[in-house]
Design a protein around this motif. Sequence first.
Motif, PDB file in Angstrom:
ATOM      1  N   GLU A   1       0.767  -1.092   0.071  1.00 28.08           N
ATOM      2  CA  GLU A   1      -0.019   0.126   0.032  1.00 28.08           C
ATOM      3  C   GLU A   1       0.987   1.139  -0.076  1.00 28.08           C
ATOM      4  O   GLU A   1       1.800   1.443   0.728  1.00 28.08           O
ATOM      5  CB  GLU A   1      -0.830   0.013   1.245  1.00 28.08           C
ATOM      6  CG  GLU A   1      -1.884  -1.210   1.319  1.00 28.08           C
ATOM      7  CD  GLU A   1      -2.718  -0.985   2.588  1.00 28.08           C
ATOM      8  OE1 GLU A   1      -2.577  -0.273   3.337  1.00 28.08           O
ATOM      9  OE2 GLU A   1      -3.918  -1.664   2.782  1.00 28.08           O
TER      10      GLU A   1
ATOM     11  N   SER B   1       2.000   3.465   3.217  1.00 25.72           N
ATOM     12  CA  SER B   1       3.081   2.957   3.929  1.00 25.72           C
ATOM     13  C   SER B   1       4.370   3.610   3.601  1.00 25.72           C
ATOM     14  O   SER B   1       5.252   3.385   4.561  1.00 25.72           O
ATOM     15  CB  SER B   1       3.123   1.159   4.112  1.00 25.72           C
ATOM     16  OG  SER B   1       3.766   0.952   2.427  1.00 25.72           O
TER      17      SER B   1
ATOM     18  N   LYS C   1       3.268  -1.445   7.165  1.00 21.26           N
ATOM     19  CA  LYS C   1       1.624  -0.997   6.907  1.00 21.26           C
ATOM     20  C   LYS C   1       1.461   0.239   7.644  1.00 21.26           C
ATOM     21  O   LYS C   1       2.166   0.258   8.666  1.00 21.26           O
ATOM     22  CB  LYS C   1       1.013  -2.181   7.396  1.00 21.26           C
ATOM     23  CG  LYS C   1       1.006  -3.612   6.771  1.00 21.26           C
ATOM     24  CD  LYS C   1      -0.112  -4.680   7.406  1.00 21.26           C
ATOM     25  CE  LYS C   1      -0.095  -5.823   6.569  1.00 21.26           C
ATOM     26  NZ  LYS C   1      -0.640  -5.630   5.255  1.00 21.26           N
TER      27      LYS C   1
ATOM     28  N   GLU D   1      -8.127  -2.153  11.816  1.00 25.05           N
ATOM     29  CA  GLU D   1      -6.661  -2.540  11.169  1.00 25.05           C
ATOM     30  C   GLU D   1      -5.520  -2.448  12.256  1.00 25.05           C
ATOM     31  O   GLU D   1      -4.673  -3.290  12.196  1.00 25.05           O
ATOM     32  CB  GLU D   1      -6.200  -1.500  10.120  1.00 25.05           C
ATOM     33  CG  GLU D   1      -6.785  -1.515   8.643  1.00 25.05           C
ATOM     34  CD  GLU D   1      -6.197  -0.847   7.687  1.00 25.05           C
ATOM     35  OE1 GLU D   1      -5.120  -0.416   7.950  1.00 25.05           O
ATOM     36  OE2 GLU D   1      -6.702  -0.936   6.588  1.00 25.05           O
TER      37      GLU D   1
END
Length: 292
Positions: free
Chosen positions: A40, A43, A97, A104
């Motif tokens: 992602e 990050s 992350k 999350e």
Amino acid sequence: MSERHPIVAITGSSGAGTTSVTRTFENIFRRESVCAAIIEGDSFHRHDRQQMKLRQAEAERAGNRNFSHFGPENNLFAELEALFADYGRNGTGKSRKYLHDAEEAAPYQQQPGTFTPWEDLPPGTDLLFYEGLHGAVITPEINIAQHPDLLIGVVPVINLEWIQKLWRDKSKRGYSTEAVTDTILRRMPDYVNYICPQFAHTHVNFQRVPCVDTSNPFIAREIPAPDESFVVIRFAKPKGIDFQYLLNMIHDSFMSRANTIVVPGGKMELAMQLIFTPFIWRMMEHRQRAMA
């Protein structure tokens, strides 16, 4: 670029719809038994949520009204390029992350808006898949666009992009219209200088164009539905693309230029499946031959 360790990158602005494209690719990976290392773009922001708020306040006190997540000062461009380069050479690299919300963050016992520690990518992956803001950024210091084997831009027309961002940030993140508008205005110089230029380097661009009035995105009550739009799909190099097959398979599609096909908005996922599944097949075939 690497036959042994291919890279697929989806690049687009905040609110452009890159997350839905990622879901389509995850379906392709699952169906074709492809093991992907998924990265992602968030990050590779430089600051966590709290640090970013402090930095923004400092920038505003110093008279900088254009401090944003889009520019180089707030992103780890060199580290992102190093990941792409390492993966292309060896199938290795480091990632982390960004924990967007409490759900999350819970498994990591961290606060939302923070990063997990840097870790090595899992071994034995078939390809690297990136989704974020900067998959095709080029500056005097770095060239991220040179690394992906397949580089895809997701670019709604600007009013639609703003409507999507307004709806997401207001309904899911609790922001006011004024706060989201301020963010859009603050990001504009970096949007022009670091987001838009990427789409000149992508291999395929998807641009959703609404067929309803989006003249004032700041008063729109809902996002135009897929069936209220068309998707313009442009190929940088159309050689090898079977346009006649796509026209036959996607009802009401048409060619607008020699390298451009237009499909109904509700058929966007189908178009992606038809276009990109053969790309993934070829990548995996080349990888198998290179690894033999």
